[in-house]
Design a protein around this motif. Structure first.
Motif, mmCIF file in Angstrom:
data_model
loop_
_atom_site.group_PDB
_atom_site.id
_atom_site.type_symbol
_atom_site.label_atom_id
_atom_site.label_comp_id
_atom_site.label_asym_id
_atom_site.label_seq_id
_atom_site.Cartn_x
_atom_site.Cartn_y
_atom_site.Cartn_z
ATOM 1 N N GLY A 44 0.810 -1.226 0.000
ATOM 2 C CA GLY A 44 0.000 0.000 0.000
ATOM 3 C C GLY A 44 0.831 1.257 0.000
ATOM 4 N N ARG A 45 2.149 1.132 0.009
ATOM 5 C CA ARG A 45 3.019 2.323 0.033
ATOM 6 C C ARG A 45 3.808 2.480 -1.256
ATOM 7 N NH1 ARG A 45 5.866 1.322 5.801
ATOM 8 N NH2 ARG A 45 3.978 1.088 7.041
ATOM 9 N N GLN A 46 4.680 1.518 -1.527
ATOM 10 C CA GLN A 46 5.525 1.685 -2.709
ATOM 11 C C GLN A 46 6.030 0.335 -3.228
ATOM 12 O OE1 GLN A 46 8.932 3.963 -1.489
ATOM 13 N NE2 GLN A 46 9.350 2.645 0.253
ATOM 14 N N PRO A 47 6.355 0.305 -4.513
ATOM 15 C CA PRO A 47 6.953 -0.920 -5.069
ATOM 16 C C PRO A 47 8.351 -1.138 -4.491
ATOM 17 C CG PRO A 47 6.145 0.541 -6.810
ATOM 18 C CD PRO A 47 6.145 1.334 -5.542
ATOM 19 N N VAL A 48 8.766 -2.406 -4.452
ATOM 20 C CA VAL A 48 10.064 -2.759 -3.883
ATOM 21 C C VAL A 48 10.881 -3.521 -4.926
ATOM 22 C CG1 VAL A 48 11.215 -4.157 -2.105
ATOM 23 C CG2 VAL A 48 9.169 -2.842 -1.521
ATOM 24 N N ALA A 49 12.118 -3.086 -5.087
ATOM 25 C CA ALA A 49 13.010 -3.787 -6.013
ATOM 26 C C ALA A 49 13.443 -5.117 -5.400
ATOM 27 C CB ALA A 49 14.236 -2.925 -6.308
ATOM 28 N N VAL A 50 13.402 -6.168 -6.214
ATOM 29 C CA VAL A 50 13.829 -7.490 -5.727
ATOM 30 C C VAL A 50 14.847 -8.070 -6.710
ATOM 31 C CG1 VAL A 50 11.654 -7.952 -4.524
ATOM 32 C CG2 VAL A 50 11.925 -8.677 -6.903
ATOM 33 N N SER A 51 15.530 -9.116 -6.278
ATOM 34 C CA SER A 51 16.545 -9.751 -7.137
ATOM 35 C C SER A 51 15.851 -10.471 -8.299
ATOM 36 C CB SER A 51 17.359 -10.744 -6.312
ATOM 37 O OG SER A 51 16.500 -11.755 -5.833
ATOM 38 N N PRO A 52 16.582 -10.738 -9.373
ATOM 39 C CA PRO A 52 15.991 -11.459 -10.517
ATOM 40 C C PRO A 52 15.395 -12.813 -10.114
ATOM 41 C CG PRO A 52 18.132 -10.544 -11.117
ATOM 42 C CD PRO A 52 17.977 -10.312 -9.652
ATOM 43 N N ASP A 53 16.054 -13.491 -9.166
ATOM 44 C CA ASP A 53 15.545 -14.787 -8.694
ATOM 45 C C ASP A 53 14.160 -14.648 -8.086
ATOM 46 O OD1 ASP A 53 17.788 -16.068 -9.401
ATOM 47 O OD2 ASP A 53 18.443 -16.611 -7.377
ATOM 48 N N THR A 54 14.053 -13.705 -7.163
ATOM 49 C CA THR A 54 12.785 -13.508 -6.468
ATOM 50 C C THR A 54 11.701 -13.084 -7.463
ATOM 51 O OG1 THR A 54 14.002 -12.859 -4.499
ATOM 52 C CG2 THR A 54 11.671 -12.289 -4.551
ATOM 53 N N LEU A 55 12.081 -12.211 -8.380
ATOM 54 C CA LEU A 55 11.116 -11.746 -9.374
ATOM 55 C C LEU A 55 10.616 -12.917 -10.224
ATOM 56 C CD1 LEU A 55 9.751 -9.206 -10.487
ATOM 57 C CD2 LEU A 55 11.611 -9.023 -12.147
ATOM 58 N N ALA A 56 11.535 -13.796 -10.610
ATOM 59 C CA ALA A 56 11.144 -14.958 -11.427
ATOM 60 C C ALA A 56 10.172 -15.852 -10.663
ATOM 61 C CB ALA A 56 12.390 -15.745 -11.833
ATOM 62 N N VAL A 57 10.438 -16.043 -9.361
ATOM 63 C CA VAL A 57 9.555 -16.896 -8.557
ATOM 64 C C VAL A 57 8.184 -16.235 -8.417
ATOM 65 C CG1 VAL A 57 9.204 -17.906 -6.262
ATOM 66 C CG2 VAL A 57 11.452 -18.025 -7.342
ATOM 67 N N VAL A 58 8.163 -14.924 -8.180
ATOM 68 C CA VAL A 58 6.877 -14.214 -8.043
ATOM 69 C C VAL A 58 6.095 -14.311 -9.354
ATOM 70 C CG1 VAL A 58 5.788 -11.958 -7.701
ATOM 71 C CG2 VAL A 58 7.692 -12.659 -6.238
ATOM 72 N N ARG A 59 6.780 -14.071 -10.455
ATOM 73 C CA ARG A 59 6.104 -14.134 -11.773
ATOM 74 C C ARG A 59 5.473 -15.518 -12.002
ATOM 75 N NH1 ARG A 59 7.112 -9.827 -15.269
ATOM 76 N NH2 ARG A 59 9.163 -8.844 -15.099
ATOM 77 N N MET A 97 -2.042 -6.433 2.648
ATOM 78 C CA MET A 97 -1.826 -7.564 1.725
ATOM 79 C C MET A 97 -0.496 -8.233 2.077
ATOM 80 S SD MET A 97 -3.057 -6.512 -2.116
ATOM 81 C CE MET A 97 -2.857 -8.161 -2.805
ATOM 82 N N VAL A 98 -0.426 -9.534 1.828
ATOM 83 C CA VAL A 98 0.780 -10.303 2.184
ATOM 84 C C VAL A 98 1.154 -11.224 1.022
ATOM 85 C CG1 VAL A 98 1.736 -12.038 3.758
ATOM 86 C CG2 VAL A 98 0.213 -10.275 4.651
ATOM 87 N N LEU A 99 2.433 -11.189 0.683
ATOM 88 C CA LEU A 99 2.960 -12.129 -0.302
ATOM 89 C C LEU A 99 3.685 -13.222 0.492
ATOM 90 C CD1 LEU A 99 3.048 -12.214 -3.417
ATOM 91 C CD2 LEU A 99 5.267 -11.066 -3.292
ATOM 92 N N ASP A 100 3.258 -14.454 0.304
ATOM 93 C CA ASP A 100 3.898 -15.552 1.043
ATOM 94 C C ASP A 100 4.323 -16.632 0.045
ATOM 95 O OD1 ASP A 100 4.728 -17.558 2.671
ATOM 96 O OD2 ASP A 100 2.877 -17.719 3.833
ATOM 97 N N LEU A 101 5.622 -16.670 -0.255
ATOM 98 C CA LEU A 101 6.094 -17.650 -1.237
ATOM 99 C C LEU A 101 6.235 -19.041 -0.619
ATOM 100 C CD1 LEU A 101 8.705 -15.578 -3.268
ATOM 101 C CD2 LEU A 101 6.307 -15.994 -3.776
ATOM 102 N N GLY A 102 6.286 -19.082 0.710
ATOM 103 C CA GLY A 102 6.287 -20.341 1.487
ATOM 104 C C GLY A 102 6.746 -21.576 0.742
ATOM 105 N N GLY A 103 5.782 -22.434 0.443
ATOM 106 C CA GLY A 103 6.090 -23.726 -0.171
ATOM 107 C C GLY A 103 6.773 -23.609 -1.523
ATOM 108 N N VAL A 104 6.366 -22.598 -2.328
ATOM 109 C CA VAL A 104 6.968 -22.508 -3.665
ATOM 110 C C VAL A 104 8.434 -22.080 -3.581
ATOM 111 C CG1 VAL A 104 4.868 -22.204 -5.012
ATOM 112 C CG2 VAL A 104 6.011 -20.198 -4.070
ATOM 113 N N ALA A 105 8.758 -21.254 -2.577
ATOM 114 C CA ALA A 105 10.173 -20.891 -2.388
ATOM 115 C C ALA A 105 10.973 -22.146 -2.047
ATOM 116 C CB ALA A 105 10.312 -19.854 -1.283
ATOM 117 N N LYS A 106 10.362 -23.020 -1.267
ATOM 118 C CA LYS A 106 11.029 -24.285 -0.923
ATOM 119 C C LYS A 106 11.222 -25.135 -2.178
ATOM 120 C CE LYS A 106 8.873 -27.459 1.515
ATOM 121 N NZ LYS A 106 8.153 -28.064 2.628
ATOM 122 N N GLY A 107 10.167 -25.204 -3.010
ATOM 123 C CA GLY A 107 10.267 -25.952 -4.266
ATOM 124 C C GLY A 107 11.335 -25.374 -5.176
ATOM 125 N N TYR A 108 11.382 -24.060 -5.240
ATOM 126 C CA TYR A 108 12.397 -23.389 -6.060
ATOM 127 C C TYR A 108 13.795 -23.710 -5.521
ATOM 128 C CZ TYR A 108 15.051 -19.556 -8.174
ATOM 129 O OH TYR A 108 15.987 -18.816 -8.846
#
Lengths: 137, 366
Positions: B113-128, B198-209
């Motif tokens: 709700g405030r601002q976008p945050v820059a993330v590493s290419p890895d994290t961005l790929a997982v989010v996408r 709002m919450v982004l929780d990569l949880g299990g998928v981060a583990k899979g990655y």
């Protein structure tokens, strides 16, 4: 000279045969074949308790004896594991979920009860008797 | 003749030779044969030391990404390969963990709700990819389900949340903060959650990655075979040291000692399980578990356990969650139009269903 040669060859052959036998015995023992295979009691089930990935207790399930309680320290406090002659279970843990306790009693190879918050794992291992290498859960 | 009379000399044709004075030609040949046999015998004895004892699997267990991860590997440099594999797990934890306040994902959540945050290419790929699979599964898998998990008490234990059945009003409020389609990725590759709470929780998928990254590290290091077990998410590389396939059991959802099936694993295969027994609490005689249907806000009831068998732990994690939420009928359709995964499913009617492609291979346990 010929007599000396004959003696030498017999000795050589004896040494070579001995080394071959030793080598064969070494292979057979190292690979656990034939009469050199581990006796059945060695391959029996063992309760292994690990804290933060390190083994803190390993105890064979002998099928006889008394039920014992083991206190295992973790970041939240002590998890208490009960080992019976043929099984094991977590009976108390300072975690919130208590899933390790709810998991119940384990007795067969490869089964595990895990308290993730307190980082304590109880597992039954059985070496060659183990029917699988890992459990998906 | 005394033994001391034996001389070692260098000859142009045969290199180093043993020369016994006054020995006839046939005797010399016999001796060469004897020395040759002796050398072979000694070599055999030495090779005995190169047996399983030294090439057997190296195993290490580490607590990372909120679970115990065990890696076994064998072959040259297996120990170093395992270190490299755990380095991948640690890197994923630093960037994507929901359990750390300083991870990239934590910063995304802090700035909701405030601002976008820059993330590493890895994290961005997982989010996408996570968002893509949100769309593919019609939202049955949703990386923004965090607010619902929190009100049920399945959020971060460190925050002191308690298990409880929330009121319908609470569930409605939390649902208003859930929706993978609302996550924005800016042209600069920043991640933005448009509403506070709002919450982004990569949880299990981060583990899979992380499992896939670790597997790549093990392969690059040249191990002959390896088994990664990340809290029950298992990936096999190559074969066991004895040449047989790695074998992975699937936990029976209701019996501590029970196993639904044992899968002989192909190279690179994973088994990923979603089950109502992984995290749950009981209240009023009912079981409430951690796989929340984003559509209703309540724990999904269509399945008891779903295990997917395929090549990618990351994708398998998204799909097993989606099938758990949608049920097997819709799940089958999802698998038909998506990647090639086999399944072992346990229904609320206590029926076991195994996908056709797995029936001959899997050992089904009664």
């Amino acid at each position: 000279v010929k007599r000396a040669m004959l003696d030498l060859r017999v000795a050589d052959v004896a040494v070579i045969v001995l080394i071959f036998v030793l080598a064969l015995a070494g292979f057979v023992t190292a690979w656990g074949w034939g009469p050199f295979a581990p006796p059945p009691e060695v391959a029996k089930r063992t309760v292994v308790i690990r804290a933060d990935g390190r083994e803190v207790l390993s105890m064979p399930l002998t099928g006889v004896g008394e039920t014992q309680r083991h206190e295992v320290g973790g970041p939240l406090g002590n998890t208490i594991v009960e080992s019976a002659p043929d099984s094991a279970r977590v009976v108390d843990s300072p975690c919130r979920d208590k899933l390790c306790i709810l998991h119940g009693r384990i007795s067969l190879p490869g089964r595990a009860a895990v308290c993730l918050p307190n980082r304590v794992a109880v597992e039954i291992v059985a070496g060659a008797e183990q029917p699988f290498d890992a459990l998906s859960r | 003749m005394a033994r001391a009379d034996i001389n070692l000399i260098a000859t142009p044709r045969h290199g180093l030779s043993v020369v016994l004075p006054e020995i006839n030609h046939a005797g010399r040949r016999m001796h060469r044969a004897a020395w040759f046999l002796l050398a072979v015998a000694i070599l055999a004895l030495v090779l005995t030391g190169c047996s399983r004892a030294t090439t057997g699997p190296v195993t290490r267990e580490v607590y990372v990404l909120g679970t115990f991860v065990t890696i076994s590997a064998y072959g040259p440099g297996a120990g170093q390969a395992i270190e490299a594999a755990f380095a991948e797990f640690n890197a994923v934890e630093r960037r994507m963990s929901s359990f750390r306040d300083d991870s990239e994902i934590a910063r995304v959540n802090q700035n909701a709700g405030r601002q976008p945050v820059a993330v590493s290419p890895d994290t961005l790929a997982v989010v996408r990819t996570a968002l893509e699979y949100g769309a593919r599964t019609d939202g049955a898998f949703d990386v923004t389900v965090g607010p619902l998990l929190e009100i049920w008490g399945f959020g971060d234990e460190k925050k002191g949340e308690q298990f409880r059945v929330p009121s319908p009003a609470e569930i409605e409020s939390a649902r208003a903060l859930v929706g993978y389609e609302r996550v924005r990725i800016t042209p600069a590759g920043e991640v933005y959650l448009p509403a506070e709470g709002m919450v982004l929780d990569l949880g299990g998928v981060a583990k899979g990655y992380a499992v896939e990254r670790a597997a790549a590290a093990l392969r690059n290091a040249g191990v002959q075979g390896a088994l990664i077990n990340a809290g029950g998410s298992v990936k096999a590389l190559g074969r066991r040291p004895d040449g047989n396939p790695w074998r992975v059991g699937i936990q029976h959802p209701r019996e501590a000692d029970g196993v639904l099936a044992i899968i002989p694993m192909a190279d690179g295969e994973v088994v990923i399980t979603s089950g109502d027994y992984q995290r749950y609490f009981q209240a009023d005689g009912r079981r409430y578990h951690h796989i929340i249907d984003p559509d209703t806000g309540y724990p999904a009831e269509a399945m008891i356990g779903v295990s997917l068998i395929g090549q990618d732990a990351f994708i398998a994690d998204t799909l097993s969650t989606a099938i758990f939420v949608k049920g097997l009928e819709e799940g089958r359709e999802l698998l038909q139009r998506d990647d090639a995964f086999e399944y072992v499913a346990y229904t609320p009617e206590a029926e076991l269903e195994v996908s056709p492609g797995l029936r001959e291979r899997a050992e089904i346990r009664p």
